[in-house]
Design a protein around this motif. Structure first.
Motif, PDB file in Angstrom:
ATOM      1  N   ILE A  63      -4.398   6.915 -13.109  1.00 16.46           N
ATOM      2  CA  ILE A  63      -5.340   6.302 -12.152  1.00 16.46           C
ATOM      3  C   ILE A  63      -5.349   4.783 -12.339  1.00 16.46           C
ATOM      4  O   ILE A  63      -5.340   4.013 -11.372  1.00 16.46           O
ATOM      5  N   ALA A  64      -5.357   4.360 -13.616  1.00 11.63           N
ATOM      6  CA  ALA A  64      -5.398   2.923 -13.921  1.00 11.63           C
ATOM      7  C   ALA A  64      -4.155   2.214 -13.377  1.00 11.63           C
ATOM      8  O   ALA A  64      -4.260   1.139 -12.777  1.00 11.63           O
ATOM      9  N   ILE A  65      -3.001   2.834 -13.575  1.00 14.42           N
ATOM     10  CA  ILE A  65      -1.754   2.216 -13.090  1.00 14.42           C
ATOM     11  C   ILE A  65      -1.750   2.181 -11.551  1.00 14.42           C
ATOM     12  O   ILE A  65      -1.431   1.156 -10.943  1.00 14.42           O
ATOM     13  N   ALA A  66      -2.182   3.299 -10.948  1.00 10.83           N
ATOM     14  CA  ALA A  66      -2.234   3.352  -9.472  1.00 10.83           C
ATOM     15  C   ALA A  66      -3.194   2.289  -8.946  1.00 10.83           C
ATOM     16  O   ALA A  66      -2.901   1.625  -7.937  1.00 10.83           O
ATOM     17  N   SER A  67      -4.316   2.107  -9.643  1.00  9.98           N
ATOM     18  CA  SER A  67      -5.309   1.111  -9.223  1.00  9.98           C
ATOM     19  C   SER A  67      -4.730  -0.298  -9.292  1.00  9.98           C
ATOM     20  O   SER A  67      -4.908  -1.106  -8.362  1.00  9.98           O
ATOM     21  N   SER A  68      -4.015  -0.573 -10.374  1.00 10.71           N
ATOM     22  CA  SER A  68      -3.412  -1.910 -10.535  1.00 10.71           C
ATOM     23  C   SER A  68      -2.377  -2.156  -9.447  1.00 10.71           C
ATOM     24  O   SER A  68      -2.355  -3.243  -8.837  1.00 10.71           O
ATOM     25  N   ILE A  69      -1.540  -1.162  -9.183  1.00 10.49           N
ATOM     26  CA  ILE A  69      -0.481  -1.321  -8.172  1.00 10.49           C
ATOM     27  C   ILE A  69      -1.103  -1.522  -6.786  1.00 10.49           C
ATOM     28  O   ILE A  69      -0.717  -2.435  -6.038  1.00 10.49           O
ATOM     29  N   LEU A  70      -2.123  -0.698  -6.492  1.00 12.72           N
ATOM     30  CA  LEU A  70      -2.789  -0.830  -5.195  1.00 12.72           C
ATOM     31  C   LEU A  70      -3.472  -2.196  -5.077  1.00 12.72           C
ATOM     32  O   LEU A  70      -3.433  -2.826  -4.015  1.00 12.72           O
ATOM     33  N   GLY A  71      -4.098  -2.649  -6.164  1.00 15.45           N
ATOM     34  CA  GLY A  71      -4.773  -3.952  -6.170  1.00 15.45           C
ATOM     35  C   GLY A  71      -3.796  -5.073  -5.908  1.00 15.45           C
ATOM     36  O   GLY A  71      -4.054  -5.960  -5.059  1.00 15.45           O
ATOM     37  N   ILE A  72      -2.652  -5.041  -6.589  1.00 13.68           N
ATOM     38  CA  ILE A  72      -1.633  -6.092  -6.406  1.00 13.68           C
ATOM     39  C   ILE A  72      -1.087  -6.038  -4.965  1.00 13.68           C
ATOM     40  O   ILE A  72      -0.901  -7.080  -4.320  1.00 13.68           O
ATOM     41  N   SER A  73      -0.896  -4.821  -4.455  1.00 15.57           N
ATOM     42  CA  SER A  73      -0.401  -4.677  -3.074  1.00 15.57           C
ATOM     43  C   SER A  73      -1.405  -5.256  -2.087  1.00 15.57           C
ATOM     44  O   SER A  73      -1.020  -5.897  -1.105  1.00 15.57           O
ATOM     45  N   LEU A  74      -2.685  -5.034  -2.362  1.00 17.61           N
ATOM     46  CA  LEU A  74      -3.721  -5.578  -1.464  1.00 17.61           C
ATOM     47  C   LEU A  74      -3.723  -7.107  -1.495  1.00 17.61           C
ATOM     48  O   LEU A  74      -3.845  -7.755  -0.453  1.00 17.61           O
ATOM     49  N   ILE A  75      -3.547  -7.661  -2.712  1.00 14.76           N
ATOM     50  CA  ILE A  75      -3.507  -9.129  -2.838  1.00 14.76           C
ATOM     51  C   ILE A  75      -2.291  -9.664  -2.065  1.00 14.76           C
ATOM     52  O   ILE A  75      -2.394 -10.646  -1.323  1.00 14.76           O
ATOM     53  N   ALA A  76      -1.167  -8.957  -2.229  1.00 11.57           N
ATOM     54  CA  ALA A  76       0.053  -9.401  -1.544  1.00 11.57           C
ATOM     55  C   ALA A  76      -0.081  -9.273  -0.035  1.00 11.57           C
ATOM     56  O   ALA A  76       0.516 -10.055   0.721  1.00 11.57           O
ATOM     57  N   SER A  77      -0.876  -8.300   0.405  1.00 11.35           N
ATOM     58  CA  SER A  77      -0.995  -8.060   1.858  1.00 11.35           C
ATOM     59  C   SER A  77      -1.891  -9.083   2.554  1.00 11.35           C
ATOM     60  O   SER A  77      -1.998  -9.064   3.773  1.00 11.35           O
ATOM     61  N   VAL A  78      -2.544  -9.935   1.764  1.00  9.53           N
ATOM     62  CA  VAL A  78      -3.418 -10.953   2.373  1.00  9.53           C
ATOM     63  C   VAL A  78      -2.588 -11.899   3.230  1.00  9.53           C
ATOM     64  O   VAL A  78      -2.994 -12.307   4.322  1.00  9.53           O
TER      65      VAL A  78
END
Lengths: 193, 375
Positions: free
Chosen positions: A81-96
Motif C-alpha cells: 500500500i505504501a509503495i502504491a501510495s508513493s507511486i500514485l502521489g508522484i504520478s499526481l505531482i507529475a500530472s499537474v
C-alpha cells in the motif's frame, strides 16, 4: 470569465499538487515506519527489529521469534500500500503539468480510504506483536544452575527511528490528512466540475 | 446464465468434487487438499492448497510428501521417513515423533504442488470479484462511477484482513526456543590423595577460559587456592594444605570451595561443598618383618617413636622373657597420605612393636606382635 477559469484551474492544480505530495509523503512515512529499525539490541543478544524485517542473534547465532514472523507477514500488504501510495502521489505531482485522466485521482482516493486501516494495523503490530516479542527475548541471560551463578553481560535495548514514526499520533493524523485531501481533490475534479 | 455457462459451471463443480472429496474414496489422477494443522510447518502452512498426483502415475520415495486417508474425512499429508516390506513410515516436519506405520497401498497421492494460502485466496477473491462484473464490458464496468473505488477499496481491505488472518492462523504459535548458553555441574570430587579437587561441568555453547579467583574455607578461615584448566570442561583445583591442617586440628569435616571462573561468554561464580573423612593411621606388621605405617589423611602425621621388644618364649622358667629392646624409629613426620615401611630384624622367638604417634592433639600408642618362630 477567462480569468475565473484560469484561477479555478490554478487552484485545482495546486490542490492536486498538495494531494500528490500528501500521498507521496504518507507512502514514504509508511515505508520508513516499516523498514527502519524499531529497536536496536546490543550485547549478548544483538540485532535490529523492524516490522518488515528483523535480524536477531544470540552470540552471533541467529534466532527466530514467532511474533516477529507474524509481524513480517502483516507488514507485507502494508508496504505494498505504501509503495502504491508513493507511486500514485508522484504520478499526481507529475500530472499537474500535463493533462491527466480522472482514473488516477479515483484510484488515489480509493487507496487512501485504506490508509487509516493500514496505519492502524502497523501501529497495532508494533503494540501487540513487537512488544510481545520483546517480552520473549531474554535481555539478561544470567541464571543459577547446579554449577553456580552464570553472569552474562546484559543486552541493551535502544529505540530506533521507527519507534517515533509508529506513535499513536503519527499513525492516525497523516492517513486522515492524506485521505481528506485526496477526497476533496477527487470531489472537485470529477463530481463538482 | 445461458446453457453453455451452466454446463461449464456444472463440469467445474463436478471436477472439484471429484478431486477433493471423491479423491479420498475413488480413483482420481489428482487430489486437491487444504492443509489443516501445523504438523508440516514450515514446509506446508495451515490453509495452503496442496495438489497431489496419484501414486499409480508418479511413484514416491523417501523424503517425498504423501497423502493417505485414515477415514473419508481425515487424511494425512506427511513426509515419507522410511519404506520397507510394504509399509511406509511418515512424519510431520513439525512433529516430534513419526506416525504409526501405514500400508504402502493406502498411500494414494504424492504432493506435486503446494500453493501458499495468501496466493490462492487472493486469486480466488480476484476471480470472484471479476465474475461479479459484466465480462463483456469489463473496462466500462470497472470504470463506472463508484465501482472502481469500491472494488479497489474492498480489495485492499480484503488483503489486509487476509494477511491478518494468515498471521494468526499460519503460525503454530509455539514458544520460542532460544538456545541460551548454559552450564551445569557434572561432578565434583577429591583426587585419591585429596590434594586436588576435580570439577567437571556440562557446558552448552560455553568454554572455560581461566580462574579469576579461588578460595577454600572452613570454620571461618579462608585460604587462597590455585587451579588449572584440565580440558574444555574440567578444572583442577589444588586444595591448600593449610586448610586441611586447620580442619584437622579443629575436627572440621566440611569445607567450601569458592570459585570465580572466566568463560568465553560469561562469568561463573560457584560455591561447592566438599567433605573429608579423617581416618586414624593404618599400622600393621607384614610378614612379621616389616612395620608399615600408612597416613590416610592429607595432613602430616607425627610419629613420636617406635620400639621393638624382642621376647624369648620360654627363657624364664617357661615364661616369656624380654631379651632385647631396639628403637627403630625416632621422631619423624610422615607426609600427607604417606607410607612408611621399617624392617624388623627377626631375632629370638617373637617381638612386640610399639609405636607412639600424635593424632588430633593426643598421643596414641599402638602395639603389634611379630612372630619369628614357625608354627
Amino acid at each position: 470569465m477567462g480569468g475565473q477559469t484560469s484561477l479555478k484551474n490554478r487552484s485545482r492544480k495546486t490542490l492536486r499538487l498538495i494531494s500528490g505530495l500528501a500521498l507521496s509523503l504518507y507512502g514514504l512515512l509508511l515505508i520508513f515506519s516499516l523498514m527502519l529499525p524499531l529497536y536496536k539490541l546490543s550485547g549478548p543478544i544483538s540485532g535490529e527489529i523492524s516490522l518488515l524485517h528483523y535480524s536477531l542473534a544470540i552470540f552471533g547465532k541467529p534466532i527466530t521469534i514467532d511474533a516477529l514472523e507474524r509481524a513480517r507477514t502483516l507488514s507485507a500488504p502494508i508496504i505494498a500500500i505504501a509503495i502504491a501510495s508513493s507511486i500514485l502521489g508522484i504520478s499526481l505531482i507529475a500530472s499537474v503539468a500535463r493533462p491527466h485522466k480522472g482514473i488516477m485521482l479515483r484510484a488515489a482516493f480509493s487507496l487512501s480510504l485504506a490508509f487509516p486501516s493500514a496505519s492502524a494495523l502497523a501501529y497495532l503490530s508494533r503494540l501487540v506483536l513487537v512488544n510481545y516479542a520483546l517480552g520473549e527475548i531474554p535481555m539478561d541471560l544470567s541464571a543459577t544452575t547446579s554449577a553456580g551463578a552464570l553472569v552474562f553481560q546484559q543486552s541493551q535495548l535502544l529505540p530506533g527511528p521507527a519507534a517515533l514514526l509508529l506513535s499513536p499520533a503519527l499513525a492516525t493524523i497523516p492517513p486522515v490528512i492524506a485521505l481528506g485531501i485526496s477526497a476533496i481533490d477527487l470531489y472537485l475534479e470529477i463530481y463538482a466540475s | 446464465m445461458n446453457k453453455g455457462e451452466a454446463a461449464a459451471f456444472t463440469l467445474i463443480l463436478a471436477l472439484l468434487l471429484l478431486f477433493t472429496i471423491g479423491a479420498r474414496e475413488l480413483y482420481s489422477p489428482i487430489s486437491i487438499n487444504i492443509v489443516v494443522g501445523h504438523s508440516m510447518y514450515p514446509s506446508l502452512k495451515q490453509g495452503d492448497l496442496v495438489i497431489g498426483a496419484s501414486t499409480s502415475l508418479d511413484k514416491y520415495k523417501t523424503g517425498d510428501i504423501v497423502i493417505y486417508c485414515r477415514t473419508a474425512n481425515y487424511c494425512i499429508i506427511h513426509r515419507v521417513l522410511n519404506m520397507s516390506d510394504g509399509t511406509v513410515i511418515t512424519k510431520g516436519d513439525f512433529n516430534p515423533i513419526p506416525d504409526p506405520p501405514v500400508s504402502s497401498n493406502d498411500v494414494k497421492y504424492k504432493v506435486i504442488l503446494s500453493v501458499p494460502a495468501p496466493l490462492w485466496i487472493t486469486l480466488l477473491f480476484a476471480a470472484s470479484a471479476l465474475s461479479y462484473l459484466n465480462v463483456k464490458n469489463l473496462r466500462s464496468s470497472l470504470l463506472s462511477p463508484f465501482i472502481l473505488e469500491s472494488l479497489l477499496y474492498i480489495f485492499v481491505l480484503a488483503v489486509l484482513v487476509l494477511s491478518f488472518v494468515i498471521a494468526i492462523v499460519q503460525y503454530p504459535g509455539r514458544a520460542d526456543e532460544i538456545q541460551v548458553p548454559g552450564a551445569t555441574l557434572r561432578s565434583i570430587e577429591l583426587s585419591p590423595d585429596r590434594s586436588t579437587a576435580i570439577i567437571r561441568y556440562n557446558l552448552n555453547d560455553l568454554e572455560l577460559r581461566s580462574i579469576e579467583s579461588c578460595n577454600a574455607g572452613a570454620g571461618g578461615i579462608t585460604y587462597q587456592c590455585t587451579g588449572s584448566l584440565y580440558n574444555d570442561s574440567t578444572m583442577l583445583i589444588s586444595i591448600p594444605s593449610g586448610l586441611y591442617q586447620s580442619m584437622f586440628d579443629s575436627g572440621e569435616t566440611y569445607f567450601r570451595l569458592n570459585l570465580t571462573l572466566s568463560l568465553d561468554k560469561c562469568t561463573l561464580i560457584g560455591s561447592y561443598p566438599l567433605t573429608i573423612d579423617w581416618k586414624p593411621p593404618n599400622l600393621s606388621i607384614e610378614n612379621s618383618t616389616i612395620l608399615v605405617i600408612e597416613n590416610r589423611n592429607p595432613v602430616p602425621l607425627q610419629i613420636i617413636n617406635s620400639t621393638v621388644y624382642y621376647m624369648n618364649a620360654t627363657a624364664y622358667y617357661g615364661s616369656p622373657l624380654l631379651v632385647e629392646t631396639l628403637h627403630i624409629i625416632n621422631s619423624t613426620v610422615l607426609p600427607p597420605m604417606g607410607k612408611l615401611s621399617k624392617s624388623i630384624q627377626a631375632k629370638y622367638d617373637y617381638a612386640y612393636v610399639e609405636v607412639y604417634y600424635e593424632y588430633r592433639n593426643q598421643t596414641v600408642r599402638w602395639v603389634g606382635r611379630a612372630d619369628f618362630t614357625e608354627k
